[in-house]
Write a protein that holds these residues in place. Structure first.
Motif, mmCIF file in Angstrom:
data_model
loop_
_atom_site.group_PDB
_atom_site.id
_atom_site.type_symbol
_atom_site.label_atom_id
_atom_site.label_comp_id
_atom_site.label_asym_id
_atom_site.label_seq_id
_atom_site.Cartn_x
_atom_site.Cartn_y
_atom_site.Cartn_z
ATOM 1 N N GLY A 242 0.852 -1.181 0.000
ATOM 2 C CA GLY A 242 0.000 0.000 0.000
ATOM 3 C C GLY A 242 0.883 1.224 0.000
ATOM 4 O O GLY A 242 2.075 1.129 0.240
ATOM 5 N N GLU A 243 0.291 2.354 -0.286
ATOM 6 C CA GLU A 243 1.042 3.602 -0.250
ATOM 7 C C GLU A 243 1.019 4.085 1.187
ATOM 8 O O GLU A 243 -0.029 4.103 1.815
ATOM 9 N N ARG A 244 2.182 4.489 1.687
ATOM 10 C CA ARG A 244 2.232 4.846 3.100
ATOM 11 C C ARG A 244 1.328 6.033 3.437
ATOM 12 O O ARG A 244 0.784 6.127 4.520
ATOM 13 N N HIS A 245 1.169 6.963 2.501
ATOM 14 C CA HIS A 245 0.347 8.135 2.794
ATOM 15 C C HIS A 245 -1.128 7.905 2.493
ATOM 16 O O HIS A 245 -1.945 8.780 2.669
ATOM 17 N N GLN A 246 -1.462 6.693 2.003
ATOM 18 C CA GLN A 246 -2.883 6.375 1.809
ATOM 19 C C GLN A 246 -3.334 5.461 2.929
ATOM 20 O O GLN A 246 -2.520 4.745 3.505
ATOM 21 N N GLN A 247 -4.633 5.470 3.202
ATOM 22 C CA GLN A 247 -5.051 4.737 4.398
ATOM 23 C C GLN A 247 -5.184 3.230 4.183
ATOM 24 O O GLN A 247 -5.106 2.473 5.121
ATOM 25 N N TYR A 248 -5.353 2.778 2.923
ATOM 26 C CA TYR A 248 -5.590 1.346 2.721
ATOM 27 C C TYR A 248 -4.295 0.543 2.669
ATOM 28 O O TYR A 248 -3.301 0.977 2.119
ATOM 29 N N ARG A 249 -4.362 -0.652 3.249
ATOM 30 C CA ARG A 249 -3.239 -1.584 3.220
ATOM 31 C C ARG A 249 -3.766 -2.910 2.679
ATOM 32 O O ARG A 249 -4.826 -3.371 3.104
ATOM 33 N N ILE A 250 -3.011 -3.511 1.770
ATOM 34 C CA ILE A 250 -3.446 -4.766 1.148
ATOM 35 C C ILE A 250 -2.516 -5.887 1.605
ATOM 36 O O ILE A 250 -1.300 -5.758 1.501
ATOM 37 N N LEU A 251 -3.103 -6.960 2.074
ATOM 38 C CA LEU A 251 -2.327 -8.124 2.477
ATOM 39 C C LEU A 251 -2.548 -9.201 1.423
ATOM 40 O O LEU A 251 -3.686 -9.535 1.100
ATOM 41 N N ALA A 355 -0.436 10.633 -20.680
ATOM 42 C CA ALA A 355 -1.530 9.814 -20.149
ATOM 43 C C ALA A 355 -1.152 9.250 -18.793
ATOM 44 O O ALA A 355 -0.046 8.735 -18.603
ATOM 45 N N TYR A 356 -2.057 9.399 -17.841
ATOM 46 C CA TYR A 356 -1.846 8.871 -16.493
ATOM 47 C C TYR A 356 -3.010 7.956 -16.165
ATOM 48 O O TYR A 356 -4.164 8.338 -16.356
ATOM 49 N N VAL A 357 -2.728 6.754 -15.681
ATOM 50 C CA VAL A 357 -3.791 5.824 -15.283
ATOM 51 C C VAL A 357 -3.548 5.435 -13.832
ATOM 52 O O VAL A 357 -2.418 5.170 -13.433
ATOM 53 N N ASN A 358 -4.611 5.438 -13.058
ATOM 54 C CA ASN A 358 -4.476 5.145 -11.632
ATOM 55 C C ASN A 358 -5.625 4.268 -11.155
ATOM 56 O O ASN A 358 -6.771 4.499 -11.524
ATOM 57 N N ILE A 359 -5.300 3.254 -10.374
ATOM 58 C CA ILE A 359 -6.355 2.478 -9.713
ATOM 59 C C ILE A 359 -6.522 3.073 -8.330
ATOM 60 O O ILE A 359 -5.567 3.121 -7.546
ATOM 61 N N VAL A 360 -7.709 3.549 -8.042
ATOM 62 C CA VAL A 360 -7.943 4.316 -6.813
ATOM 63 C C VAL A 360 -7.861 3.410 -5.582
ATOM 64 O O VAL A 360 -8.311 2.260 -5.614
ATOM 65 N N GLY A 361 -7.281 3.914 -4.508
ATOM 66 C CA GLY A 361 -7.238 3.183 -3.243
ATOM 67 C C GLY A 361 -5.884 2.558 -2.961
ATOM 68 O O GLY A 361 -5.715 1.860 -1.971
ATOM 69 N N GLY A 362 -4.898 2.762 -3.846
ATOM 70 C CA GLY A 362 -3.557 2.229 -3.610
ATOM 71 C C GLY A 362 -3.456 0.732 -3.822
ATOM 72 O O GLY A 362 -2.523 0.100 -3.378
ATOM 73 N N ILE A 363 -4.430 0.156 -4.511
ATOM 74 C CA ILE A 363 -4.414 -1.289 -4.734
ATOM 75 C C ILE A 363 -3.740 -1.593 -6.079
ATOM 76 O O ILE A 363 -3.765 -0.769 -6.987
ATOM 77 N N LYS A 364 -3.106 -2.768 -6.163
ATOM 78 C CA LYS A 364 -2.447 -3.160 -7.420
ATOM 79 C C LYS A 364 -3.206 -4.316 -8.056
ATOM 80 O O LYS A 364 -3.441 -5.325 -7.405
ATOM 81 N N ILE A 365 -3.618 -4.152 -9.298
ATOM 82 C CA ILE A 365 -4.344 -5.219 -10.000
ATOM 83 C C ILE A 365 -3.748 -5.378 -11.397
ATOM 84 O O ILE A 365 -3.507 -4.405 -12.089
ATOM 85 N N GLN A 366 -3.534 -6.628 -11.785
ATOM 86 C CA GLN A 366 -2.910 -6.890 -13.084
ATOM 87 C C GLN A 366 -3.846 -7.615 -14.036
ATOM 88 O O GLN A 366 -3.458 -7.929 -15.141
ATOM 89 N N GLU A 367 -5.069 -7.883 -13.601
ATOM 90 C CA GLU A 367 -5.969 -8.727 -14.382
ATOM 91 C C GLU A 367 -6.307 -8.144 -15.755
ATOM 92 O O GLU A 367 -6.607 -6.963 -15.858
ATOM 93 N N PRO A 368 -6.321 -8.987 -16.826
ATOM 94 C CA PRO A 368 -6.695 -8.459 -18.141
ATOM 95 C C PRO A 368 -8.157 -8.006 -18.221
ATOM 96 O O PRO A 368 -8.510 -7.224 -19.106
ATOM 97 N N ALA A 369 -9.007 -8.463 -17.294
ATOM 98 C CA ALA A 369 -10.414 -8.053 -17.301
ATOM 99 C C ALA A 369 -10.570 -6.549 -17.099
ATOM 100 O O ALA A 369 -11.635 -5.978 -17.339
ATOM 101 N N LEU A 370 -9.501 -5.882 -16.687
ATOM 102 C CA LEU A 370 -9.548 -4.440 -16.462
ATOM 103 C C LEU A 370 -9.344 -3.632 -17.748
ATOM 104 O O LEU A 370 -9.562 -2.427 -17.776
ATOM 105 N N ASP A 371 -8.885 -4.333 -18.798
ATOM 106 C CA ASP A 371 -8.516 -3.640 -20.044
ATOM 107 C C ASP A 371 -9.583 -2.681 -20.550
ATOM 108 O O ASP A 371 -9.295 -1.526 -20.853
ATOM 109 N N LEU A 372 -10.811 -3.184 -20.639
ATOM 110 C CA LEU A 372 -11.865 -2.370 -21.232
ATOM 111 C C LEU A 372 -12.108 -1.118 -20.396
ATOM 112 O O LEU A 372 -12.336 -0.028 -20.933
#
Ligand code: TYD
Ligand code: MG
Length: 459
Positions: A242-251, A355-372
């Motif tokens: 997670g990003e230290r300055h963001q509140q969410y943490r992902i385990l 171009a800047y793309v961001n997934i909100v919440g500091g989460i990392k996702i690599q799934e191809p289902a996100l393409d569209l």
């Protein structure tokens, strides 16, 4: 001179030497010599392997092996238990890795305190903080347990003795980089020290049927002397990110011998410690700007759970000759590929655009289902047209601009319905149609091409 205790072994070719050398004389590799114990470490390694099942001395037919349910320890937080595969398995060693300051000690202190209430004793060994510092953190978290033993110690020998003497139900070592084995000449935190300490703690965990959690900091260099070298030695590897300055943490589980590695737990760092987020979709969408160009919601599957996330894109005129492309939380190369497909198949010209793309919440996702969704967000920002309110977008984008099928469509649709979405753009096709559940009040729109999807999605 006494009996030699340690030797230096080249990790590339296996060359052995009694003293450290910067370069291996055998294969010529630099910095490849790692200190190892001559006989003790070998003993610990063998012990660790042999102690899995001492009753089984001969090969057995698979059909004849009895399946025994593994005993699991509840750590209080359902998000943590789920990532572990339903609790911490007794007799296993878990590595919790993450950047310094992300919240590893906080998470483990909370878990240790919960477990201590249900077990005989929990031993929390800290080489990083004094007992007073841990007490301060515990007071902040409103934790106080008579059965939680705090011990600032770094000597491996003493740690082993204390574990054998106290017989705790759970041991936490925070962090493995501070543990020190006196028989090795190298400094704490070096690869030789870390490997030796982990091997010996693993052997102890197996022989006492004791769960052990070790903390490992990810160093700036990533792999060197970091937890990466330990990944193959332990049963389970969890990453806290997670990003230290963001509140969410992902385990996230990277490796798990007793559960799925796709599970993901979401926490929020608050003033009173880490709080579980049991409905992460709702949390990630909480501050979503509705009807703003560049914002699109999609559904991802992490482990067994669907997760709705907002994708934001900003496309703006570039002032430099070389346009900038930045992807946060998703694969940079994938974003470039999607932009290339948009240029070629939809006719958008990004050559002068940053171009800047961001997934909100500091989460990392690599799934191809996100393409569209990424393609829709980029186009939405580029054309300054917002996405249809109440619309969820999902699908993989192929190189010819076609929308390809994705897995677990029914789960994703169900989550969309639950969070009040009214329309869903999904890939068309018989295989996909079979996956549609009966989601009353949710209009499902099938699309074949990227162009078709963008026409429907953007107002
Ligand atoms: P910590 O668990 O010490 O991180 P790590 O062990 O991974 O290095 O947590 C560090 C950060 O968490 C620190 O910057 C302060 C913050 N924090 C809170 O915001 N709330 C809390 O209740 C606690 C204990 C820590
Ligand atoms: Mg810490």
């Amino acid at each position: 001179m006494g009996k030699q205790k340690s030797k230096f072994v080249c990790q590339q070719c296996g060359y052995e030497t009694p003293g450290w050398l910067g370069k291996c004389p055998e294969c010529g590799t630099w910095n490849s010599l790692i200190e190892e114990l001559v006989e003790e470490q070998a003993a610990a390694k063998h012990q660790g392997k042999r102690l899995f099942d001492r009753t089984c001395t001969e090969p057995q037919a698979l059909a004849e092996i009895d399946q025994v349910a593994v005993a699991r320890l509840d750590l209080g937080m359902s998000e943590l238990n789920r990532v572990l595969g339903g609790g911490l398995v007794l007799g296993t060693i878990v590595l919790l890795a993450g950047d310094p300051g992300i919240g590893k000690s906080t998470l483990l202190l909370q878990a240790a305190s919960y477990a201590a209430e249900r077990l005989n004793k929990v031993l929390y060994i800290s080489g990083e903080e004094s007992a007073q510092q841990i007490k301060m953190r515990a007071s902040r978290l409103h934790l106080s347990s008579a059965k939680l033993l705090i011990w600032p110690e770094t000597d491996l020998e003493r740690i082993e003795q204390e574990i054998k003497k106290t017989e705790p139900g759970l041991v936490i070592v925070d962090s493995i980089q501070t543990v020190f084995c006196g028989e090795l000449a190298s400094t704490p935190g070096s690869i030789g020290q870390i490997k030796e300490a982990t091997a010996r703690l693993t052997a102890l965990a197996k022989s006492l049927n004791l769960p052990v959690i070790i903390v490992g900091h990810v160093t700036k260099e990533g792999s060197i002397a970091g937890p990466r070298v330990l990944e193959h030695m332990v049963d389970t590897v969890l990453y806290f990110e997670g990003e230290r300055h963001q509140q969410y943490r992902i385990l996230r589980a990277i490796k798990n011998r007793f559960g799925s590695t796709f599970e993901l737990g979401v926490f929020e760092m608050q003033n009173e410690g880490l709080v579980e987020i049991t409905n992460p979709s709702q949390a990630f969408l909480a501050e979503r700007p509705v009807s703003s160009p560049g914002s699109v919601v999609t559904a991802s599957i992490e482990g067994t759970r669907p997760l709705l996330v907002e994708i934001q894109a900003l496309v703006s005129h570039s002032v430099f000759g070389q346009p900038r492309r930045i992807a946060t939380g998703t694969d940079y190369n994938r974003v470039n590929l999607i932009m290339a497909v948009l240029e070629k198949r939809v006719g958008l010209n990004f050559s002068q655009q940053d171009a800047y793309v961001n997934i909100v919440g500091g989460i990392k996702i690599q799934e191809p289902a996100l393409d569209l969704a990424i393609a829709t967000a980029l186009t939405s920002s580029f054309k300054n047209r917002s996405c249809l309110p109440g619309l969820l977008v999902m699908g993989e984008v192929g190189l010819t601009g076609e929308i390809r099928g994705i897995s677990h469509l029914d789960k994703r649709l169900h989550e969309a319905k639950k969070l009040g979405f009214s329309h869903c753009l999904v890939p068309s096709g018989r295989e996909n149609r079979r996956q549609f559940g009966k989601e009353e009040g949710l209009e499902i729109i099938e699309v074949k091409t990227l162009r078709e999807a963008l026409d429907i999605a953007l107002v």
